[in-house]
Design an enzyme around this catalytic site. Sequence first.
Site, short mmCIF file in Angstrom:
data_model
loop_
_atom_site.label_atom_id
_atom_site.label_comp_id
_atom_site.label_asym_id
_atom_site.label_seq_id
_atom_site.Cartn_x
_atom_site.Cartn_y
_atom_site.Cartn_z
N GLY A 103 -61.27 -82.12 72.97
CA GLY A 103 -60.51 -81.31 73.91
C GLY A 103 -59.65 -82.17 74.82
O GLY A 103 -60.07 -83.25 75.24
N HIS B 93 -59.78 -59.98 84.04
CA HIS B 93 -58.79 -60.08 85.12
C HIS B 93 -58.04 -58.76 85.26
O HIS B 93 -57.55 -58.23 84.28
CB HIS B 93 -57.81 -61.22 84.80
CG HIS B 93 -57.02 -61.66 85.98
ND1 HIS B 93 -56.03 -60.90 86.52
CD2 HIS B 93 -57.07 -62.80 86.71
CE1 HIS B 93 -55.51 -61.54 87.55
NE2 HIS B 93 -56.12 -62.70 87.68
N SER C 194 -49.81 -62.68 87.96
CA SER C 194 -50.57 -63.27 89.06
C SER C 194 -51.20 -62.21 89.94
O SER C 194 -50.65 -61.16 90.23
CB SER C 194 -49.66 -64.13 89.92
OG SER C 194 -50.32 -64.44 91.11
N ARG D 271 -61.69 -59.27 91.81
CA ARG D 271 -61.27 -59.02 90.43
C ARG D 271 -62.15 -58.04 89.68
O ARG D 271 -61.67 -57.10 89.03
CB ARG D 271 -61.27 -60.34 89.64
CG ARG D 271 -60.19 -61.28 90.06
CD ARG D 271 -60.25 -62.57 89.28
NE ARG D 271 -59.16 -63.44 89.73
CZ ARG D 271 -58.96 -64.67 89.28
NH1 ARG D 271 -59.77 -65.19 88.38
NH2 ARG D 271 -57.95 -65.39 89.72
N GLU E 142 -64.49 -75.47 81.23
CA GLU E 142 -64.86 -74.08 81.00
C GLU E 142 -65.96 -73.96 79.94
O GLU E 142 -66.69 -72.96 79.89
CB GLU E 142 -63.63 -73.24 80.59
CG GLU E 142 -63.88 -71.74 80.63
CD GLU E 142 -62.63 -70.90 80.38
OE1 GLU E 142 -61.51 -71.42 80.57
OE2 GLU E 142 -62.79 -69.73 80.00
N ARG F 196 -66.09 -66.11 88.62
CA ARG F 196 -65.38 -67.30 89.09
C ARG F 196 -64.34 -66.91 90.12
O ARG F 196 -63.59 -65.96 89.93
CB ARG F 196 -64.70 -68.02 87.93
CG ARG F 196 -63.91 -69.22 88.38
CD ARG F 196 -63.24 -69.92 87.24
NE ARG F 196 -62.21 -69.12 86.60
CZ ARG F 196 -60.95 -69.04 87.03
NH1 ARG F 196 -60.58 -69.68 88.11
NH2 ARG F 196 -60.07 -68.31 86.37
N LEU G 253 -59.55 -74.87 87.56
CA LEU G 253 -58.78 -76.10 87.45
C LEU G 253 -59.51 -77.21 88.19
O LEU G 253 -59.64 -78.34 87.72
CB LEU G 253 -57.38 -75.90 88.03
CG LEU G 253 -56.55 -74.79 87.38
CD1 LEU G 253 -55.19 -74.67 88.05
CD2 LEU G 253 -56.38 -75.06 85.89
C1 FAD Z 1 -53.58 -67.33 81.88
C2 FAD Z 1 -54.60 -68.12 82.65
C3 FAD Z 1 -54.38 -68.41 83.99
C4 FAD Z 1 -55.31 -69.15 84.72
N1 FAD Z 1 -55.05 -69.44 86.03
C5 FAD Z 1 -55.92 -70.21 86.72
C6 FAD Z 1 -55.64 -70.61 88.05
O1 FAD Z 1 -54.63 -70.25 88.62
N2 FAD Z 1 -56.53 -71.39 88.69
C7 FAD Z 1 -57.66 -71.82 88.09
O2 FAD Z 1 -58.41 -72.57 88.71
N3 FAD Z 1 -57.94 -71.48 86.82
C8 FAD Z 1 -57.11 -70.69 86.12
N4 FAD Z 1 -57.41 -70.34 84.83
C9 FAD Z 1 -58.60 -70.89 84.19
C10 FAD Z 1 -58.37 -72.32 83.76
O3 FAD Z 1 -57.05 -72.50 83.36
C11 FAD Z 1 -59.25 -72.76 82.61
O4 FAD Z 1 -60.53 -72.37 82.81
C12 FAD Z 1 -59.27 -74.27 82.47
O5 FAD Z 1 -57.98 -74.76 82.43
C13 FAD Z 1 -60.01 -74.70 81.24
O6 FAD Z 1 -59.84 -76.09 81.02
P1 FAD Z 1 -60.64 -76.85 79.90
O7 FAD Z 1 -60.20 -78.25 79.96
O8 FAD Z 1 -62.06 -76.58 80.05
O9 FAD Z 1 -60.21 -76.15 78.53
P2 FAD Z 1 -58.79 -75.98 77.80
O10 FAD Z 1 -57.68 -76.34 78.67
O11 FAD Z 1 -58.81 -74.64 77.18
O12 FAD Z 1 -58.81 -77.06 76.68
C14 FAD Z 1 -59.58 -76.94 75.51
C15 FAD Z 1 -59.29 -78.11 74.63
O13 FAD Z 1 -60.23 -78.16 73.60
C16 FAD Z 1 -59.61 -78.28 72.37
N5 FAD Z 1 -60.43 -77.60 71.39
C17 FAD Z 1 -60.98 -76.37 71.47
N6 FAD Z 1 -61.70 -76.13 70.38
C18 FAD Z 1 -61.62 -77.20 69.60
C19 FAD Z 1 -62.15 -77.55 68.33
N7 FAD Z 1 -62.96 -76.73 67.68
N8 FAD Z 1 -61.84 -78.75 67.81
C20 FAD Z 1 -61.03 -79.60 68.47
N9 FAD Z 1 -60.52 -79.34 69.68
C21 FAD Z 1 -60.81 -78.15 70.23
C22 FAD Z 1 -58.25 -77.70 72.53
O14 FAD Z 1 -57.38 -78.29 71.61
C23 FAD Z 1 -57.94 -78.08 73.96
O15 FAD Z 1 -57.38 -79.37 73.97
C24 FAD Z 1 -56.49 -69.59 84.10
C25 FAD Z 1 -56.71 -69.30 82.76
C26 FAD Z 1 -55.79 -68.55 82.04
C27 FAD Z 1 -56.08 -68.24 80.62
#
Ligand code: FAD
Lengths: 256, 637, 218
Positions: free
Chosen positions: B40, B266, B284, B330, B425, B435, B441
């Site tokens: 990831g 949401h 938003s 929410r 996440e 949450r 983030l």
């Molecule tokens: C539309 C939207 C708006 C949001 N707004 C906010 C906000 O304003 N403030 C806030 O705090 N949070 C917000 N969130 C929540 C937040 O963005 C996410 O929870 C957070 O960014 C997740 O980060 P992460 O690094 O855990 O996962 P992700 O950013 O989802 O990254 C997952 C990574 O894992 C990799 N991956 C997944 N499965 C595999 C696999 N099987 N094999 C290889 N690689 C894999 C993907 O390629 C990716 O690189 C929002 C979420 C969404 C969907």
Amino acid sequence: MKLTLHVWRQTHADDKGGFQTYELEDVSTDMSFLEMLDVLNQDLISRDESPIAFDHDCREGVCGTCGFVINGVAHGHQKGSTICQLHMRHFSDGDEITIEPFRARAFPIIKDLVVDRSSFDRIIQAGGFITIRTGSAPEASAIPISTDTLEHAVDFAECIGCGACVASCPNGAAMLFVGAKISHLGLLPQGQPERSRRALKMVEAMEREAFGACTNYRSCEAVCPKEISISGIARMNKDFRRASFAGAVPAHGKKR
Amino acid sequence: MKLDARIPSGPLAEKWQRLLDEIKLVSPANKRKHTIIVVGTGLAGGSAAASLGELGYNVKVFCYQDSARRAHSVAAQGGINAAKNYQNDGDSVYRLFYDTIKGGDYRSREANVYRLAEVSNNIIDQCVAQGIPFAREYGGYLANRSFGGAQVSRTFYARGETGQQLLLGAYSALSQQVAAGTVDLNTRSEMLDLVVVDGRARGIITRDMVTGEVEAHAADAVLLCTGGYSNVYYLSTNAKGCNVTAAWRAHKRGAGFANPCFTQIHPTCIPQAGDYQSKLTLMSESLRNDGRVWVPKAEGDERAPNDIPEDERDYYLERIYPSFGNLVPRDVASRNAKNVCDEGRGIGSNKRGVYLDFADAIDRLGVDVIRTRYGNLFDMYEMITGEDPYDVPMRIYPAPHYTMGGLWVDYYLMSTIPGLFVLGEANFSDHGGNRLGASALMQGLADGYFVIPDTLGEYLATAKLDTVDTDRDEFSNSMSEVEERTKKLLSIDGTRSVDSLHRELGMLMLDECGMSRSEKGLDEAIEKIRALREEFWTDVKVPGEGAELNQELEKAGRVADFFDLAELMCMDARERKESCGGHFREEYQTEEGEALRDDENFVNVTVWEYKGEDTPEVAHNEDLDFEFVKLTQRSYK
Amino acid sequence: MNQAVGYFSSTLGKKVLMAVTGIILFGFVMGHMLGNLQIYLGAERLNHYAELLQANQPFLWAVRSVLLFCVGVHIVAAVLVWLRNRAARPVKYRVFRPPSVDYAARTMMWSGPIIAFFIIYHILDLTVGVANPDFVRGDVYHNALASFSNPLIAGLYIVANLLLAFHLYHGLWSLFQTFGWDHNRFGWMRRGAAIFFSVLIGAGNISIPLAVLTGAVH
Ligand SMILES: Cc1cc2nc3c(=O)[nH]c(=O)nc-3n(C[C@H](O)[C@H](O)[C@H](O)COP(=O)(O)OP(=O)(O)OC[C@H]3O[C@@H](n4cnc5c(N)ncnc54)[C@H](O)[C@@H]3O)c2cc1C
Ligand code: HEM
Ligand code: HEM
Ligand code: SF4
Ligand code: F3S
Ligand code: FES
């Protein structure tokens, strides 16, 4: 509505490839362009034909994964948007639509509409960053930045790395992409220490990747989903020129 | 399954420092000898890989996108919290901690959340130094906004694209390490299995998504940073590729899965337009500051919104929650939208939607003020729907958005498999039942930049690790299992497409394990999921071959795991006989229809252990001790 | 030195070479046009002016060599850049409609070489005289009239100067970008300056064969 699609099909990198024509009935105007292709693909699967491969992920215009050329325009003719944000209501019954992958030597085709844009990553790896060891940062608000400078920097920072600029540049140039990153970091006080080095390294990397040169056609700017200005290219030209003659050569570390 | 959270002793505010003071370190010369796999490249994975690379570890990173910069963190709009107290409005580390615990409806771990609040300030420092253009005041200093109903302004933001900017920061740091040779980046690689050797996570199996080649990678530790599983609902605000596969396969290898039923729906998303709909777009939350939510009073009212007179509209949030009105949290907003639609008063072509009306705000403030506040959101809405929200009320409906549940981790972010760490996440740790906005983030970056570099070091320094390479049977067995599975999926050659089955599963989950759940519904859902899974494994049609770029095959593998997960989510929801946070059980509500927590029996985390293909999973509990915070009931009346 | 070699071997550097030489060539064309316009002041004035130029041979040859060098560098850089650009897209699009690409920009590699051929012909016509049926050394006024009274030759001049105007219309705007001069303070006038000078040169030069053809100058 009814549509006729001419889609580039190519099974793998070395395949010659060619256009294939598909007739679509009952396309809803509320669909997005990619959803229209989804529907076509479902149909192809049910008919034992191979579905069209295309890249996509967020489907909301921010990840930069989607991208191909619709009727000669990268990301289609709607200004300031990616393909995933383009909806079928902008087309009319009976339209013929030609769909081609981004074409550039630096973006080899992998399959159908899927291309390899890792050249962009290599350019960033060469210098598209500010060196700051985790944990060593000073207090965030220590350096004030005027809102004008900041907004200007954000305009460039918005680049999603989609590659449409390259695809629509008659020269296959990556200037807008590289200019955007050089400008984003070069405008901020945090980006100053490495400004010269960054320009040198990134331009060098760009040249290695067989992108074309800029002759100021401006179509990159016109298709860019984030409407990034070609003033970023001007800034890159300036930074690169200054850096080249200021002798910010990393190996020696001091001016010559 | 042993669940020891390994929380350092001592007062809350000293736990993390105490751990840092006391843990063993890996000597600089030895770091290079340790290979670490990071799956990831989102905020969690990108920041972890970059930081570990800087420290000198030999890091291998994987993501399924074509570039590390595209992880779904890129889509976050709103902002990121930190306890800087720049606004002088009384914020503090403790207050951020407290709000997060309370927002999570007291189902998260105090020590973890406190640490999160503690390092939040370092994140902002780090990000600004990387060149992330957070909004500023005219004086040039950082600006904040209030977000998600918080009483203080502690949210940092960069236009409407905070996630993108933060991710590009992590990506640039990662890219620098790639150039420095400490990080080996593998894009278009999907993790399909975890390899456990002698009880420790020692590698992964991936599929090269271009050539189809199945590959084994050995390491001393594996970090899963693979994001959330909202796509189990098919339609969600997540990217199309978001999946549970990495986490699920680790679960099958022994990692406990915690609170799978805790999901966040949401309230303000653009409703589904037709059956072809492929994803939902978040609008938003800030829109609710000025927009008024309503539906027609009468069932089946087909008139255009502007033709419905004032006294025939039901501003239901203002009616039910006079003091909070349209700004209820929410989960409350989402559930009420579902309720009015269930009553047949929903709007739009499929009657699953409510109006978010700006007419009053435009009258009161003028169209220009509204345009400066929400102009780009309105434009985005118009681009998608073709309707102009300045003239016609917006249509919104709740959409699955975030999953609080995930792989269980201890204070060190280590799962129940030693050597397997879970960040962002994908883990369960910090958000309890719900949450708060702008805290995901923060968590991803806290885990990656500031927690894992230390806690991983502790593991490597204390575990006695033999050298393991990919010749071991565990690797080849796992590889052949993955290959078998691919062959199986390709050979079924049935009649139903992957998407059609996924869509059906999603609809079922949204109905029965979405905004409100009931024992009866969950029982039925479990039966239906099993039947649907059976159908999947006998009648799915996956065209093409394994040894090529095959997007249908990728989807099929992910959907297969979603079926398993969906069943577990329903079991978990059935087991948790209380309502809390985003988990609303119809049987457990107050007389006014509000969520009713059961603090007698459920101040705990449910952790599920996989027992094999045909054996039901077993639930374990980690009891949560609230030493520092007193539990209270939420009320928004 | 190394820096300069490194810089000018990059595509960005080559573009700067083109811009620098382009400006010098532009300066010449501008001055040359102003000189040519003296044709309206009568044979004596023009011939006197030409004499003046011929009087200082070392200076004349110095200018000629600078111009020749500039044309050479401009052309070589243009060709190298053009080759690189062609290689950057080996497989063409079937349908390609890049927005906002204007005609002048698209035809730089047509207008440029045609201008080059024109210059060769032009020198043979009015400087060396071999291409001129009625050449009288020293009588510039007469020579010009002799050429331009032939509608074909006058037409050739008109077309060449139109192309020159196009070339400059794009080139003069483009060089601001190439040099990185995009400051807000004068950003608005870049287009304006390019239009002004290209139209000026085009109109000024084209007026001469037109005037001869219509008999306004005889
Ligand atoms: C539309 C939207 C708006 C949001 N707004 C906010 C906000 O304003 N403030 C806030 O705090 N949070 C917000 N969130 C929540 C937040 O963005 C996410 O929870 C957070 O960014 C997740 O980060 P992460 O690094 O855990 O996962 P992700 O950013 O989802 O990254 C997952 C990574 O894992 C990799 N991956 C997944 N499965 C595999 C696999 N099987 N094999 C290889 N690689 C894999 C993907 O390629 C990716 O690189 C929002 C979420 C969404 C969907
Ligand atoms: C209608 C327009 C033009 C007229 C009437 C004109 C006229 C002349 C004349 C009379 C001479 C000879 C001067 C002499 O021998 O003393 C000359 C020389 C020359 N002209 Fe032009 N010219 C015109 C346009 C151009 C243009 C457009 C260019 C270049 C793009 C050009 C480039 C030259 C050059 C290079 C020479 C040779 C100068 C030298 O002796 O070294 N001219 N021109
Ligand atoms: C054989 C002759 C010529 C060729 C092939 C040629 C070709 C080109 C090309 C391809 C460009 C690049 C355009 C761009 O980058 O936007 C250019 C730019 C330019 N040319 Fe020429 N040209 C020729 C002659 C001339 C002449 C005679 C002049 C002057 C009178 C001239 C003036 C310019 C200027 C000012 C520019 C702008 C430089 C820049 O882009 O920064 N060119 N030319
Ligand atoms: S500059 Fe614009 S077109 Fe080019 S990669 Fe960035 S966003 Fe895409
Ligand atoms: S389209 Fe190409 S030529 Fe330059 S201005 Fe843009 S890179
Ligand atoms: S799919 Fe992410 S920008 Fe289009």
